[in-house]
Design an enzyme around this catalytic site. Structure first.
Site, PDB file in Angstrom:
ATOM      1  N   GLU A 164      14.626  32.783  92.441  1.00 21.67           N
ATOM      2  CA  GLU A 164      15.472  32.863  91.249  1.00 21.67           C
ATOM      3  C   GLU A 164      16.793  33.418  91.730  1.00 21.67           C
ATOM      4  O   GLU A 164      16.962  34.633  91.861  1.00 21.67           O
ATOM      5  CB  GLU A 164      14.815  33.755  90.192  1.00 21.67           C
ATOM      6  CG  GLU A 164      15.493  33.692  88.840  1.00 21.67           C
ATOM      7  CD  GLU A 164      16.812  34.463  88.818  1.00 21.67           C
ATOM      8  OE1 GLU A 164      17.892  33.814  88.961  1.00 21.67           O
ATOM      9  OE2 GLU A 164      16.755  35.675  88.680  1.00 21.67           O
ATOM     10  N   GLU A 173      25.628  32.798  92.300  1.00 19.48           N
ATOM     11  CA  GLU A 173      25.006  33.701  93.273  1.00 19.48           C
ATOM     12  C   GLU A 173      24.731  33.009  94.607  1.00 19.48           C
ATOM     13  O   GLU A 173      23.995  33.531  95.436  1.00 19.48           O
ATOM     14  CB  GLU A 173      23.713  34.279  92.708  1.00 19.48           C
ATOM     15  CG  GLU A 173      23.929  35.247  91.550  1.00 19.48           C
ATOM     16  CD  GLU A 173      22.646  35.892  91.072  1.00 19.48           C
ATOM     17  OE1 GLU A 173      21.577  35.629  91.682  1.00 19.48           O
ATOM     18  OE2 GLU A 173      22.692  36.660  90.099  1.00 19.48           O
TER      19      GLU A 173
END
Length: 697
Positions: A164, A173
């Site tokens: 994740e 990210e």
């Protein structure tokens, strides 16, 4: 004063039995505007980083957790069904939750990597107390640092990847590089990835409310007469491509007109079956569904968790969520603060007619997204460029602050103040940052206005306003020391919004008082000071979801999480204040009390002594209290109609939802739910120290 502060510091150190675990650091005090020497734990930065990793709200997301578990279970079963071992790699394991799910469902080997050392150590403890220490290997590295083979971190390539690594913008990210590296170096060719793909959706709308967070409006008086025009440098600026993440479900549907309904614009295949593209643009040619101005793009994404496409995790707002139709059957739309929706402001507004053909251009690089819209089939390179702010406004001020500048209610109150108190003899000093509305006093006949703008970019913007509006009775000071050059005997008014770029909590704007104090000895007794009073108010609230961002987990999907709770609590106690700033309009809450006045501060004659106030919030109803919301009312001139509130925008009714101001952030203290009848509090304001504290007990 400097020596006095040092003596006070050393005195406090003796009481605390000062050790090498504490250090002196300089820290900006937003209330006084000074860099204070304070005593702080030498590992403060470390603890702050740990506390900020408190992704408890993500682990409170039951749908997310369960979809991950179902997809992990399906991947393991699929490997076993074809006679293969299920060798799992968990990238960015955090608490170890996904790895433990893999162990629970029979994975043959599990390697979990976690680069953030304290979280990796925490994962080891959590894995141990849940009995999986012999099944899961935790490696304190980034996935891009892992080695494979004899003597490496992993003996052989894995065939199941669970991770994740997503944010509100999906790829912010570094998801693209993470997946790309894993497929090239850590995974077998036909591995299964959980999740397997993602789709980004865009909805084009006309939304004046959202545009208030992006474009500054001209200033008119009550008769519609133009007073101050926004400079062309700002009007023509393409703005910033920086994501504006908000809880779109809390945006009133009546506030926007849909030009193009949600449509998929970008797809990301995490499975590795197609090459990873780090820069890309797509074009969707569609017909407008309504007349209007295309101003804003609403964006969100979903994840396909499994190969078959049966498990879909959607981050859509309520009006576009696939579960909306099922809500009548008791299915609630998941709440997420870790994955919100996003607003992107189109570089230029386009007026469209219903059924008109338009072209939506969706772009991304390795970490970010941006959008453009055109009527012209001949697409030029400019449509693919990532918008960059050139006017300075969008990089100097937050979206919330830009919205505050456009707040019609606030503008009317300042106009009322100026109409009443500004005349041809008025010489005004403005103590605020970015209070461009103060220029209206020049147009309303003030003799002279002195702006104090210590921020370089804000000062540049102010000069653009002055030049564009041909104002000759305005002078800009780049530092407070320059005020020494003016004739204070002519000054008739000191004015503050008050707003300062350094402010975080509502009362940080009391910096106005400290700036005022520095010049009081030069001012005559007849000088008018506005605002005259600041009233700090509070209310006890039952927040529907916001409490999750600070709430201990205890257990998550049946796994014990005590060590994670302890880690976050210990670091938070060291690095966090009780009260934090939040835009509460995005977080529904029920009022459990009426508004409570905590303290009233006279800004004209501030008592320079320590102030301590004790009081109570008396709760009503059956709901537990899990937070106290705090805000400031600025009384401009003592008349009830000229009060600027940073709190509720309508009367508070106990037992009803609170409607908060959308252009400021309030203070909130979150705590575990309390089923009590009253909450006692203590409020302290030390004027000399410039410190405010609020505690309940």
């Amino acid at each position: 004063m400097f020596i006095k502060n040092w003596l006070r510091l050393f005195s406090s150190l003796k009481k605390e039995k000062f050790s090498t675990m504490n250090v002196f650091i300089q820290k900006l005090n937003p209330i006084t505007g000074a860099n204070d020497w304070i005593v702080q734990n030498e590992d403060y930065d470390y603890h702050q980083e740990v506390a900020r990793s408190a992704f408890a709200d993500m682990l409170h997301d039951t749908e997310r957790n369960q979809l991950y578990e179902q997809a992990i279970k399906a991947a393991i079963e699929k490997m076993h069904a074809v006679g293969k071992r299920a060798n799992v790699l968990d990238i960015g394991t955090g608490t170890g939750l996904l790895s433990m799910m893999a162990a629970k469902h029979g994975a043959d080997s599990i390697v979990a990597c976690e680069a953030f050392k304290p979280m990796g150590e925490c994962a080891l403890k959590i894995i141990a107390i849940n009995g999986f220490q012999d099944k899961i290997k935790v490696i304190p590295k980034r996935s891009t640092q892992l080695t494979v083979g004899d003597g490496g971190d992993i003996k052989e390539r894995c065939n199941i990847l669970v991770t994740e690594v997503f944010d509100t913008e999906l790829i912010g990210e570094g998801a693209l590089s993470t997946f790309n590296h894993a497929h090239k170096n850590l995974l077998e060719k036909d591995s299964i990835v959980v999740p397997t793909s993602a789709t980004i959706y865009a909805q084009i709308v006309e939304c004046p409310l959202a545009q208030n967070w992006n474009k500054i409006k001209d200033i008119f008086n009550d008769d519609g007469e133009l007073l101050i025009r926004v400079p062309d440098s700002i009007n023509n600026c393409l703005g910033s491509a920086a994501v504006h993440d908000i809880q779109l479900s809390q945006l009133p549907q009546s506030s926007f007109n849909t030009i193009i309904s949600p449509l998929p614009v970008l797809r990301f295949d995490w499975s590795g079956k197609t090459p990873f593209i780090f820069e890309r643009s797509t074009i969707n040619t569609i017909k407008s569904e309504a007349d209007g101005k295309a101003q804003v793009v609403f964006m969100w994404w979903d994840l396909q968790m499994d190969i078959e496409g049966k498990l879909i995790l959607s981050c859509a707002p309520h009006w576009a969520h696939p579960l909306t139709k099922k809500k009548k059957n008791g299915v609630e739309i998941p709440w997420r603060d870790h994955w919100m929706q996003a607003v992107y402001y189109l570089p230029q507004e386009i007026i469209v007619k219903k059924d008109q053909e338009i072209h939506l251009i969706s772009c991304h690089d390795e970490y970010s997204l941006w959008f453009n819209l055109t009527e012209n089939l001949k697409i030029t390179d400019v449509h693919y460029l990532n918008p960059v702010c050139e006017c300075g406004l969008h990089v100097t001020f937050s979206r919330t602050r830009i919205g505050q500048m456009n707040d019609t209610r606030q503008r009317k109150k300042f106009l009322s103040l100026f109409d009443k108190h500004v005349n041809s003899n008025s010489v005004i000093i403005i103590l605020s940052d970015g209070f461009y509305f103060g220029l209206t006093a020049a147009k309303l006949g003030a003799k002279k206005i002195y702006f104090t703008e210590t921020n370089h970019m804000s000062r540049r913007i102010l000069h653009d306003f002055i030049n564009h509006n041909n104002l000759e009775n305005v002078e800009v000071m780049s530092s407070l020391n320059q005020l020494k050059e003016i004739d204070f005997t002519e000054v008739t008014m000191i004015l503050g919004e008050p707003y300062f770029i350094s402010s975080i909590l509502p009362w940080d704007n009391l910096l106005f008082v400290y700036l005022l104090k520095g010049m009081r000895k030069f001012l005559s007794n007849t000088v008018q000071i506005f605002p005259v009073k600041a009233v700090i108010k509070g209310i006890a609230v039952h927040f529907e979801h916001l409490w999750k961002i600070r709430s201990p987990l205890k257990t998550c999907e049946g796994f014990l999480m005590k060590h994670f709770d302890d880690l976050i609590e210990d670091s938070s106690n060291i690095s966090d204040d009780n009260v934090e700033a939040q835009p509460l309009w995005e977080y529904p809450g029920i009022a459990l009390t009426k508004e409570t006045e905590i303290v009233s501060l006279d800004l004209v004659n501030v008592p320079e002594t320590a102030l301590k106030v004790n009081g109570s919030f008396f709760l009503h109803g059956n709901l537990d209290c899990n937070g106290i919301a705090l805000w400031v009312e600025w009384h401009l001139d003592g008349t009830p109609k000229n009060i600027i509130s940073t709190g509720p925008v309508s009367a508070v009714e106990v037992g009803q939802k609170i409607n908060w101001d959308m252009y400021t952030r309030q203070g909130v203290w979150l705590f575990p739910s309390k089923a009590v009848k009253n909450i006692d509090y203590t409020f302290k304001f030390d004027f000399n120290e410039g410190s405010i504290s609020f505690t309940s007990h």
